[in-house]
Structures are given as C-alpha cells and as structure tokens.
Design an enzyme around this catalytic site. Sequence first.
Site, PDB file in Angstrom:
ATOM      1  N   CYS A  89      -9.074  -1.676   0.791  1.00 24.59           N
ATOM      2  CA  CYS A  89      -8.699  -1.244  -0.570  1.00 24.59           C
ATOM      3  C   CYS A  89      -9.529  -2.091  -1.522  1.00 24.59           C
ATOM      4  O   CYS A  89      -9.048  -3.084  -2.061  1.00 24.59           O
ATOM      5  CB  CYS A  89      -7.206  -1.485  -0.798  1.00 24.59           C
ATOM      6  SG  CYS A  89      -6.156  -0.657   0.401  1.00 24.59           S
ATOM      7  N   CYS A 104      -0.459  -8.872  -5.162  1.00 22.47           N
ATOM      8  CA  CYS A 104      -0.204  -9.733  -6.322  1.00 22.47           C
ATOM      9  C   CYS A 104       1.211  -9.423  -6.820  1.00 22.47           C
ATOM     10  O   CYS A 104       1.443  -9.233  -8.006  1.00 22.47           O
ATOM     11  CB  CYS A 104      -1.262  -9.588  -7.408  1.00 22.47           C
ATOM     12  SG  CYS A 104      -1.609  -7.903  -7.897  1.00 22.47           S
TER      13      CYS A 104
HETATM   14  C1  SAM Z   1      -5.079  -4.103  -5.673  1.00 20.25           C
HETATM   15  S1  SAM Z   1      -6.458  -3.088  -5.794  1.00 20.25           S
HETATM   16  C2  SAM Z   1      -7.647  -3.942  -4.848  1.00 20.25           C
HETATM   17  C3  SAM Z   1      -8.301  -5.086  -5.557  1.00 20.25           C
HETATM   18  C4  SAM Z   1      -9.501  -5.600  -4.792  1.00 20.25           C
HETATM   19  N1  SAM Z   1      -9.149  -5.954  -3.430  1.00 20.25           N
HETATM   20  C5  SAM Z   1     -10.149  -6.772  -5.464  1.00 20.25           C
HETATM   21  O1  SAM Z   1      -9.832  -7.912  -5.109  1.00 20.25           O
HETATM   22  O2  SAM Z   1     -10.984  -6.597  -6.345  1.00 20.25           O
HETATM   23  C6  SAM Z   1      -6.059  -1.764  -4.736  1.00 20.25           C
HETATM   24  C7  SAM Z   1      -7.174  -0.751  -4.613  1.00 20.25           C
HETATM   25  O3  SAM Z   1      -6.900   0.020  -3.459  1.00 20.25           O
HETATM   26  C8  SAM Z   1      -7.239   1.371  -3.711  1.00 20.25           C
HETATM   27  N2  SAM Z   1      -6.475   2.168  -2.713  1.00 20.25           N
HETATM   28  C9  SAM Z   1      -5.168   2.485  -2.732  1.00 20.25           C
HETATM   29  N3  SAM Z   1      -4.845   3.186  -1.637  1.00 20.25           N
HETATM   30  C10 SAM Z   1      -5.969   3.289  -0.895  1.00 20.25           C
HETATM   31  C11 SAM Z   1      -6.260   3.890   0.354  1.00 20.25           C
HETATM   32  N4  SAM Z   1      -5.324   4.534   1.048  1.00 20.25           N
HETATM   33  N5  SAM Z   1      -7.520   3.819   0.810  1.00 20.25           N
HETATM   34  C12 SAM Z   1      -8.482   3.166   0.115  1.00 20.25           C
HETATM   35  N6  SAM Z   1      -8.260   2.588  -1.092  1.00 20.25           N
HETATM   36  C13 SAM Z   1      -7.017   2.640  -1.584  1.00 20.25           C
HETATM   37  C14 SAM Z   1      -6.815   1.560  -5.145  1.00 20.25           C
HETATM   38  O4  SAM Z   1      -7.488   2.667  -5.713  1.00 20.25           O
HETATM   39  C15 SAM Z   1      -7.251   0.237  -5.761  1.00 20.25           C
HETATM   40  O5  SAM Z   1      -8.568   0.304  -6.212  1.00 20.25           O
END
Ligand code: SAM
Length: 602
Positions: free
Chosen positions: A280, A473
Amino acid sequence: MVARSVYAKITRATVDDRQGGSEVGPQEDVSNDNQHQCLSFYGFVIENANKKGGSLKSRIFGDKSLKSNKASIFALVTESTKWSPILKDVVEKSGILGLEKKLTPLLAILLTHDLLLSKKGVAAHADHVLRLAVTRHKARLNAEFTKIRVRRGFATVDAFRQHINDGHEQNDGDDSKEPEHPRWARINSVKTTLDEQLKSTFSSYEQKESLRDVMRAPASAKVLHVDENIPDLIALPPRADLTKNAAYQKGQLIIQDKASCFPAYLLNVQPEDGDIIDACAAPGNKTTHLAALVTKAAKARSQKPKQHIFACERDKERSKILQKMIETAHAARLITVKANQDFTRLDPQHAAEASTVGALLLDPSCSGSGIVGRDDAIKLVLPSTTSSSNAANEHTRGKKRKRSKPGATDDGSKSAANTTTTTVSVTEEEQDDPAASAAELQKRLAALAAFQLKIVTHAMAFARARKIAYSTCSVHAAENEHVVLRALASEVARRRGWRVLRRDEQVEGMKRWAVRGTREACESLVGVECGADRGVVAEACLRCEKGTEEGTMGFFVVGFVRDGEDGEEDEGDDEEMEGAAEGGVGDPEEEEEGDEWGGFSD
Ligand SMILES: C[S@@+](CC[C@H](N)C(=O)[O-])C[C@H]1O[C@@H](n2cnc3c(N)ncnc32)[C@H](O)[C@@H]1O
C-alpha cells in the site's frame, strides 16, 4: 464557468454573511482572471464551502476546477493564516468591516495580508470591487499595522516577519505550552549520507544532545538532533522550512515522521530475503525508505543493490504521486510501481513477483487516529464583525505608547490569544470525527480492521515470504494488536508457521524503543486462539504516542516472520484468498486520503 461559480459562491457568501444583500462583483472579470479565481478560492477552500472532506491541501490539490497554480494558492493561504492573529487586530482597529459591506472577516484578512505584506499586492484587477474595498483604506490599515509592529517591539517589517515565520503567533506565543512536533528529516541514502549532510547542508547547525532542545526552538534556529533509534534521521525545530533547502529540493532529504520510519527499518531486509513488496505504497515515504536502506546496505558491502522493490498502489491518482516521489528520491532504478494494483488481487502463488519476494511492507489505510495536527496545520484567526470601528478615532488621537519587548501584545500580554477570536483549524489530514457516536466509530473500526486483516493474511500467503512489517497510524487496538492476534490465528499463518518477530530479535533501534503494544489490548480480545503468548505478542509490537517528548505521531508497527519451508502451498489457498477478495472486505476508506502525505513529506 467553474471559476465563475466558485467566485459567485464566495461573493454571495460575502454578502449573505453580512446583510443578506444582493450579488456583487463583475463576474465577467472573474471568469477571465485566474487571479480573481485565486482570490475567491482562498475563502472557498478555507471555509470548505463545498463541504468536501479531507485536508486543506488535498482540497486544493484535488480540485480539478482550479486553474491557478495550486502550490502558490496553498502557499498564499498558509502565509495569510500565519499573520492572521496580527491582521485580526489590524482589521478590527481599522474598522473596515463596518465600512465595507462586501468584506467578510475572512476576505478582510486575506486582502489585508496581500495589501500590506505580499510583494505582489492584492491579486485582483485594479478596479475590482474587493480590491477597492481594501485599497481605499490602505493608509489606515498601514498605520494600524505599523502601530502594532512598533508596540510589539519590532524595528522592521522583516524582524516582525521572522517572528511570525518562527511560528510564535500560531503557538499563541506561549513557550510554556506543550512542545510542538519536530520537523523530522530522513537523509536519503540513495543519494547522500548523514555525514555528508552534517558537513554541508547542516554545517552551521548546532547538534543538540536532547530532542527536547530542538522541539522548543524557534523555526529559524539552526539546531538539530540526530535520532538514536532510526539511522539517518534528524529532528529539526517545529515548522522549520525545508522547502527552499537545496538538499531537500534535490531529494537528498525527505521529510518523514520518525514513527513512519519504523516499518522499513523493522523489516530489516537482507540480501537473502530477495525482493520486497510495498503493498500500500502511495505516496511512497516507506517505499523510498526501503530503497534507501537497501542501497546503504549494498554500499556497505561495496556492491550494487540487487534487490528490487515492487510498490503496489490501488488508487490511480495516488500511483502518479508515488511515481513522482520515487523519481524525486532517485530510487526509480530500484522500484517498480504497480500502478492501480490492488494488492489483494496479486496472486501470492503465481504472480511473477511471488517467486522472488521474501519481504512485504504493509501500511494499509487506517483511521488515522494517530496523526498529529501538523506544525503547518492552519489556525486562522478572524476579526469580529461587531468589533468597534473606533480605530479611526484612535488613529487620529495619535496616542503615544511605550515600545515593548518583541513579541508582546498591545495590552502588554505575551500574545494576541486573549482576544475574542474565531479560530478555524484546518488540519492536514482527516482524523476520527469527534462528533461520531461510539457505535459509529466501532462500526468504522470493524470495517477497517477486516480490510487490514485481509491485507496481512494475503501477504502471509506469498510463496517465498518470510518477513512482514505491518503498520498503521492508528491508536485503536482494533486496528493494531487485535489485527495481529487475528492474523496469527488465521489458517494461513498457522499452516505456514508465521509468528511475531519478538523484541529480542529486532534491529537494535527497535529493540530499544520503550513503548510496546498494550497487554490489555492483547488480553481484551477474547475468543481468538492465536497460539502465541499474548505477553510476547504485546512486547513484540511497537507503539508511538502522539504529543509526547518523543516528538512522534501516534503509530503502531509489528513484524511477522516464519521459518518454514517455501513453496508448500496448495491450490486451496488461492481459492481462499480469491474468495476473500470477492467477499467485499475492501478498503472501507477508499475515498479517504487518510495517510501521511503532505507533498514530499510525511
Ligand atoms: C496509509 S497509505 C500508505 C502510506 C505509504 N505507505 C507511505 O508511507 O507513504 C495507504 C495507501 O494504500 C492504498 N491502498 C488501500 N488499499 C489498497 C489495496 N488493496 N491495494 C493497494 N493499495 C491500497 C491507499 O490508496 C493509500 O494510498
């Protein structure tokens, strides 16, 4: 057309606010003029007139109708708000709100800011009705501003500006208050080293032993603290502005909260672990941190990095941001972005990556309850519409007052905070809605936790996976310790031998981190047989608390490892995972931007 409607909205609000009057403003001017749109948009985004959720930054950057340069608009808005505690007094004392019916308190602050403090002046045509509403009072506004500056003890506007930029007014000028969040900057080891940066970018900085000294320093103070847990991480004073810093612009420094550096460091990837998936990934803080760690370790072996990182991001727009961040961090060679890729749809047995990936970093969407109000969160102070317009009288009376110490207010107190103030806080991220009922929160957390569990168990099914870092978080046990226990209790974990990475097995900086998972949280989950000692699980988990002397946001991270044989999967697993993917346990926060993105920062 859109510009016109945006303008109409704020202009109508301007009038309705005041006396329910008629439409004002030559709309034909506006639709042709980006600057007017910019002017009207200030009010539009700050007051969140379209009732869209999300942070100020995401509202500005996400508004497709906005033609003007979004970065400049954001900068202008934040700049005006920094000055707003001062401008509130200027506007009230000048009495212009009583004289100019077209001005709202908000517009008065924004226009006065531009008139008195912006190099470019008011961003509107010379004959625009709103521009005229302030320019005809320029002498009076200037005089009030000068009086306040002199009474506060600032010899020049530049000295006053320095005081404002140091964040004293946003902190209500009270240094005895809770310390602010430090500005954490990670040295990007893909491009540079801590040593190089200390000798160049920070050569004139004093290195402080204690983080506390840095957290209480003004934004402009040249002090830093080298973190003792995370390698290559430094803390700078709250609100320190790195955006104009050459090293930051070159991608040598990455603004990233200390807590957000835990997952990649805890994963402790070794060459024998093979490739890595960041499941993600957007905006890419942890992905680029992984790249930095891999590069640094390879350099230490005098080798080129051999491992590759696959960064999955389901959201299309966020995939673009991720790609951009990776390029800025000079890590494109090491990372492949799998844009629009739902991680749970990546076949853990047969996808091309499955045969090489040994480590996965999982940082899925969460409630964001650990996110702290950023130091660049906006606190807009508005003047009162009912305030006296005796300013003119006072102005002509020309009473002489004693000069006071820099930073003192008109009445001699330390700040302007004791006024009748309307404060609009515009935080950078969406957080738990305090107005939501306990039942609503439980429902939301249950949906998030189901999604997070699905991400973890899917990762556990990857053919060659041996290491996983899972983080949120969030401060809620439901998204943290409870997900860990449920994941350990899952069929895939039991069959493949996944367990938590115990504290004594963790990398040095993480082993030393004192705040661990909560025992109560681990013990409160009944009816789940995880096959592990819950005390050991609690101790394996790491938590960061927000608003403490550690200067982190609220955060949770845990490592999972397994020692079993590879490749013993049967077809049943795939079916199980497919079933889960189609069973609708998707990300309940699909529309949310609840992560740590703030430009190329944490
Ligand atoms: C909390 S953010 C991640 C922040 C990132 N790890 C960083 O440190 O910059 C969660 C991300 O996961 C993506 N996401 C959510 N469900 C997902 C999935 N099933 N597969 C891939 N990405 C996903 C969201 O769109 C979002 O951009």
